[in-house]
Design a protein around this motif. Sequence first.
Motif, PDB file in Angstrom:
ATOM      1  N   ALA A 190      28.132 -42.637   4.496  1.00 27.76           N
ATOM      2  CA  ALA A 190      27.296 -41.612   4.098  1.00 27.76           C
ATOM      3  C   ALA A 190      27.515 -40.842   5.678  1.00 27.76           C
ATOM      4  O   ALA A 190      27.795 -39.806   6.079  1.00 27.76           O
ATOM      5  N   SER A 191      27.130 -41.695   6.330  1.00 29.37           N
ATOM      6  CA  SER A 191      27.184 -41.458   8.001  1.00 29.37           C
ATOM      7  C   SER A 191      26.484 -40.064   8.449  1.00 29.37           C
ATOM      8  O   SER A 191      26.919 -39.242   8.868  1.00 29.37           O
ATOM      9  N   PRO A 192      24.908 -40.082   8.133  1.00 31.95           N
ATOM     10  CA  PRO A 192      24.436 -38.911   8.396  1.00 31.95           C
ATOM     11  C   PRO A 192      24.103 -38.864   9.924  1.00 31.95           C
ATOM     12  O   PRO A 192      23.961 -39.794  10.530  1.00 31.95           O
ATOM     13  N   ALA A 193      24.113 -37.545  10.240  1.00 34.36           N
ATOM     14  CA  ALA A 193      23.766 -37.476  11.894  1.00 34.36           C
ATOM     15  C   ALA A 193      22.488 -37.256  12.230  1.00 34.36           C
ATOM     16  O   ALA A 193      21.523 -36.907  11.324  1.00 34.36           O
ATOM     17  N   ARG A 198      23.032 -31.061  -0.670  1.00 32.58           N
ATOM     18  CA  ARG A 198      23.455 -29.697   0.045  1.00 32.58           C
ATOM     19  C   ARG A 198      25.014 -29.712   0.074  1.00 32.58           C
ATOM     20  O   ARG A 198      25.534 -30.744  -0.312  1.00 32.58           O
ATOM     21  N   PRO A 199      25.752 -28.476   0.132  1.00 31.31           N
ATOM     22  CA  PRO A 199      27.219 -28.410   0.466  1.00 31.31           C
ATOM     23  C   PRO A 199      27.753 -29.442   1.248  1.00 31.31           C
ATOM     24  O   PRO A 199      26.977 -29.441   2.416  1.00 31.31           O
ATOM     25  N   GLY A 200      28.498 -30.242   1.015  1.00 32.49           N
ATOM     26  CA  GLY A 200      29.003 -31.206   1.919  1.00 32.49           C
ATOM     27  C   GLY A 200      28.542 -32.572   1.815  1.00 32.49           C
ATOM     28  O   GLY A 200      28.868 -33.555   2.524  1.00 32.49           O
ATOM     29  N   GLY A 201      27.455 -32.644   0.864  1.00 32.43           N
ATOM     30  CA  GLY A 201      26.926 -34.089   0.874  1.00 32.43           C
ATOM     31  C   GLY A 201      27.516 -34.919   0.048  1.00 32.43           C
ATOM     32  O   GLY A 201      28.621 -34.623  -0.795  1.00 32.43           O
ATOM     33  N   VAL A 202      26.990 -36.081  -0.047  1.00 27.81           N
ATOM     34  CA  VAL A 202      27.654 -37.130  -0.763  1.00 27.81           C
ATOM     35  C   VAL A 202      26.492 -37.858  -1.543  1.00 27.81           C
ATOM     36  O   VAL A 202      25.352 -38.379  -1.232  1.00 27.81           O
ATOM     37  N   GLY A 203      26.867 -38.110  -3.068  1.00 26.89           N
ATOM     38  CA  GLY A 203      26.393 -39.055  -3.896  1.00 26.89           C
ATOM     39  C   GLY A 203      26.691 -40.504  -3.979  1.00 26.89           C
ATOM     40  O   GLY A 203      27.786 -40.603  -4.119  1.00 26.89           O
ATOM     41  N   VAL A 204      25.916 -41.296  -3.591  1.00 22.52           N
ATOM     42  CA  VAL A 204      26.235 -42.801  -3.516  1.00 22.52           C
ATOM     43  C   VAL A 204      25.620 -43.620  -4.572  1.00 22.52           C
ATOM     44  O   VAL A 204      24.355 -43.732  -4.601  1.00 22.52           O
ATOM     45  N   LEU A 205      26.560 -43.990  -5.571  1.00 24.64           N
ATOM     46  CA  LEU A 205      25.729 -44.957  -6.553  1.00 24.64           C
ATOM     47  C   LEU A 205      26.013 -46.410  -6.440  1.00 24.64           C
ATOM     48  O   LEU A 205      27.280 -46.958  -5.757  1.00 24.64           O
ATOM     49  N   GLY A 231      31.531 -39.071 -15.447  1.00 25.27           N
ATOM     50  CA  GLY A 231      32.656 -38.017 -15.254  1.00 25.27           C
ATOM     51  C   GLY A 231      32.048 -36.922 -14.525  1.00 25.27           C
ATOM     52  O   GLY A 231      30.670 -36.395 -14.473  1.00 25.27           O
ATOM     53  N   PHE A 232      32.718 -36.286 -13.575  1.00 25.65           N
ATOM     54  CA  PHE A 232      32.339 -35.167 -12.618  1.00 25.65           C
ATOM     55  C   PHE A 232      33.521 -34.270 -12.617  1.00 25.65           C
ATOM     56  O   PHE A 232      34.714 -34.496 -12.473  1.00 25.65           O
ATOM     57  N   PHE A 289      34.717 -29.966  -5.407  1.00 26.84           N
ATOM     58  CA  PHE A 289      35.620 -29.422  -4.327  1.00 26.84           C
ATOM     59  C   PHE A 289      35.143 -28.177  -3.809  1.00 26.84           C
ATOM     60  O   PHE A 289      35.053 -27.848  -2.560  1.00 26.84           O
ATOM     61  N   GLY A 290      34.469 -27.318  -4.944  1.00 26.65           N
ATOM     62  CA  GLY A 290      33.755 -26.011  -4.349  1.00 26.65           C
ATOM     63  C   GLY A 290      32.759 -26.046  -3.764  1.00 26.65           C
ATOM     64  O   GLY A 290      32.426 -25.289  -2.691  1.00 26.65           O
ATOM     65  N   LYS A 291      31.972 -27.199  -3.481  1.00 22.81           N
ATOM     66  CA  LYS A 291      30.701 -27.342  -2.740  1.00 22.81           C
ATOM     67  C   LYS A 291      31.202 -28.397  -1.804  1.00 22.81           C
ATOM     68  O   LYS A 291      30.353 -28.656  -0.929  1.00 22.81           O
ATOM     69  N   GLY A 292      32.291 -28.832  -1.600  1.00 23.74           N
ATOM     70  CA  GLY A 292      32.552 -29.901  -0.510  1.00 23.74           C
ATOM     71  C   GLY A 292      31.917 -31.049  -0.505  1.00 23.74           C
ATOM     72  O   GLY A 292      31.555 -32.009   0.217  1.00 23.74           O
ATOM     73  N   GLN A 293      31.459 -31.429  -1.839  1.00 21.59           N
ATOM     74  CA  GLN A 293      30.533 -32.675  -2.135  1.00 21.59           C
ATOM     75  C   GLN A 293      31.745 -33.873  -2.438  1.00 21.59           C
ATOM     76  O   GLN A 293      32.487 -33.816  -3.220  1.00 21.59           O
TER      77      GLN A 293
END
Length: 340
Positions: A138-141, A230-237, A262-263, A269-273
């Motif tokens: 994730a590497s959040p700022a 948010r856009p650019g975010g990542v879901g970690v399962l 499935g996603f 891509f459209g949300k950069g997620q």
Amino acid sequence: MTDEAFEMHVPRKGSADVLRPLERRLPPPGPGEARVAIEAAGVAYADIMMRQGVYSGQSLPVTPGYDFVGRVEAVGAGVTGLATGQRVAGVTVSGSYATRRNVNAQWLAPAPEGVDAAKLVAAVLNGVTAWQMFHRIASPAPGEWVLVHGAAGGVGNLLLELARIAGVRAVGSASANKADVVRARGGEPVDYRGEDVAARARSLSGGGVVAAFDHLGGKHFKKVSMAALRPGGVGVLYGAYDMTRDGKVNPLAIADLVMNAGFSSLGLFGKGQGVVTYSAQPWRDGRPLAYQQDLAAVLKLVGDGVLSPLVGATFPLREAAQAHRALETRSVAGKIVLVT
């Protein structure tokens, strides 16, 4: 040095009652192995899945035990960098519900002296999992927001701690009676039973979190975790807890996990997620240097008093069945530990 070992063993699948004591003699450590006397072993959901015969790649019978803290008693041929009497810790996947065992020396990292074994083992599997998901995936700022499900649990409370140390804000999903645990570790508690977690996370974070850490899977991952980004975010399962909720295999949850796996790549891509899965064993085996560095870093933070894992309960090794029941019923906040 004795070669006698006592284990709590699972001879067949079933409830916690199938756990049985087993005594055996260990062979000398082979090439690349170390013999360790175990001080404490963690209790993980994976142990329960193994006991129920649903853990991928692990057949029965089995001695559970995903991680441990202990001391080196002997080393096999070709092992360097380990000394007799040295305190070590490691992720083993299975076999650590035991007083001693032989283990691949590459799975070991140095563990600090002067720290309670239960506290240390609470940062082995849980610690390297939290560290690698938070820092390597994730590497959040500083100043950004993340969402942590199961925030009062073993991995969740460490994610909150890592966020606090890094200057990252965290929304912690937990039951209402564990809200104080979340607050104590710097998180903003949200009651998953009484609130819309995704909506609350978006509101608190001002538009969505940059990472959501999800141990449940299935539609929860899609409808709550991904919806909170948010856009650019990542879901970690990193788990599928609903498959074995309350100690029982749930066929509907298994079907849900498959159906909601499935996603849409175009939608992401459209949300950069992004969607990333995490499991400690592939990282340990596929990226061994990162695994050893990260585990050593986490344990040093514990030894220095910077990171304080939450130990919810300790049980003698012989009471492994009782420890499993405590984890299955979610009656304990924090890590459950077996001590030898």
